[in-house]
Design a protein around this motif. Sequence first.
Motif, mmCIF file in Angstrom:
data_model
loop_
_atom_site.group_PDB
_atom_site.id
_atom_site.type_symbol
_atom_site.label_atom_id
_atom_site.label_comp_id
_atom_site.label_asym_id
_atom_site.label_seq_id
_atom_site.Cartn_x
_atom_site.Cartn_y
_atom_site.Cartn_z
ATOM 1 N N PRO A 134 0.816 -1.235 0.000
ATOM 2 C CA PRO A 134 0.000 0.000 0.000
ATOM 3 C C PRO A 134 0.843 1.276 0.000
ATOM 4 O O PRO A 134 0.488 2.257 -0.667
ATOM 5 C CB PRO A 134 -0.828 -0.123 1.286
ATOM 6 N N ALA A 135 1.961 1.259 0.723
ATOM 7 C CA ALA A 135 2.808 2.452 0.760
ATOM 8 C C ALA A 135 3.434 2.731 -0.603
ATOM 9 O O ALA A 135 3.500 3.887 -1.049
ATOM 10 C CB ALA A 135 3.893 2.291 1.824
ATOM 11 N N GLU A 136 3.904 1.678 -1.283
ATOM 12 C CA GLU A 136 4.502 1.862 -2.605
ATOM 13 C C GLU A 136 3.459 2.300 -3.624
ATOM 14 O O GLU A 136 3.733 3.133 -4.496
ATOM 15 C CB GLU A 136 5.187 0.565 -3.052
ATOM 16 N N HIS A 137 2.254 1.755 -3.481
ATOM 17 C CA HIS A 137 1.150 2.144 -4.360
ATOM 18 C C HIS A 137 0.843 3.635 -4.189
ATOM 19 O O HIS A 137 0.734 4.392 -5.181
ATOM 20 C CB HIS A 137 -0.070 1.292 -4.019
ATOM 21 N N ALA A 138 0.720 4.061 -2.938
ATOM 22 C CA ALA A 138 0.401 5.462 -2.663
ATOM 23 C C ALA A 138 1.517 6.384 -3.150
ATOM 24 O O ALA A 138 1.253 7.452 -3.732
ATOM 25 C CB ALA A 138 0.170 5.655 -1.161
ATOM 26 N N TRP A 139 2.781 5.984 -2.938
ATOM 27 C CA TRP A 139 3.894 6.813 -3.401
ATOM 28 C C TRP A 139 3.872 6.958 -4.920
ATOM 29 O O TRP A 139 4.094 8.055 -5.458
ATOM 30 C CB TRP A 139 5.232 6.200 -2.962
ATOM 31 N N THR A 140 3.599 5.849 -5.608
ATOM 32 C CA THR A 140 3.591 5.876 -7.075
ATOM 33 C C THR A 140 2.556 6.853 -7.603
ATOM 34 O O THR A 140 2.835 7.667 -8.506
ATOM 35 C CB THR A 140 3.310 4.469 -7.625
ATOM 36 N N MET A 141 1.343 6.810 -7.056
ATOM 37 C CA MET A 141 0.298 7.687 -7.556
ATOM 38 C C MET A 141 0.593 9.150 -7.203
ATOM 39 O O MET A 141 0.355 10.056 -8.027
ATOM 40 C CB MET A 141 -1.066 7.272 -6.994
ATOM 41 N N GLU A 142 1.172 9.388 -6.025
ATOM 42 C CA GLU A 142 1.549 10.764 -5.660
ATOM 43 C C GLU A 142 2.648 11.282 -6.577
ATOM 44 O O GLU A 142 2.595 12.429 -7.042
ATOM 45 C CB GLU A 142 2.006 10.802 -4.203
#
Length: 334
Positions: free
Chosen positions: A178-186
């Motif tokens: 989830p953290a990597e997913h959120a970073w990617t979209m940001e």
Amino acid sequence: MKISVSSHDELLAAVPHMFGFTPHESLVLYPFAPGLPRVRVDLPTSQTARDGVWESLEVPFGRHARPGAVVAIICLTTDRSHAERASEDLRSRLESIDVTTPLRLWADDTQWCDLDTHESGQRTQAARTRIDAQMVAAGQALPIASRSAMAASLVGDRDPIERLMPAARTASAASNPPAEHAWTMERLHRFHADGFTLNDLDAARMLLAVSSVPVRDDVWENISQRTAQTHVALWTNLTRRAPDDVRAAPATLLSFASWIGGDGAKAWCALDQVPNAQEYPMARLMSAALTAGVNPSEWEAQTARLHDINELARDLARTLQAPQGPLHRPAPEM
């Protein structure tokens, strides 16, 4: 892309802008009304090759042809006799699906001739300048020298990120999905806002993140006609820099963004960057869509009905037969 032309010379000057590069030894189909795709194929110089061209064009043109459909056949070659035979052969086949061809045009680098009326003239720098100015005013980049130059533009220095990948994998493993997913979209939204090239550390992290299908699919869902230009810029840069084991996702996202943005030639060039040994379903779907001549507007229309990227992909796949075996590039570029 709308191009306004008033002469044979200007029509020829517009051809490179249709594909993003200057075609040589090519046959181009230019539709005079919306609906049919603009197509470039290698000029066929034998009956077997002419049969092959029609085999590659029959499905996309049959898919989009409507009563009254009209296209010009443009042959760009130093050999006028090949142009005569190829254009006459293709004219008869197009007429079999009710597509009329009122113009067969031959040209080399310096002159042109209407193969039906025999009107002829010189190719001029003035016509090229007028069309270039029109396209620059519309915000379009000038075309590059050739398709091979376009393909070469997607290959860069991959060693810096290759060296960072072991550390990037360790950092990714220490994080959580989830953290990597959120970073990617940001990070994606920040690129939309500022357009700044990702540094090597961010590039390595992004490439690892989109190798995860759920993350890639959220990025894919973000690509539309409105965002295509910035996606093309991002994924062109990352495809150039990506090592083999993480290049399938950025190259296929670049292919999709190019297609949505109306650049079929770059969409094919991007698929060529998917490593041959990899079986990558999204790349196969793109290959099938390009081969069938699917209009990007069909995808855009479906997004109004289906809001999940996987539903959209399944809906498109149902209408296509994805190629089997190793990924390959068929003849037409649309």
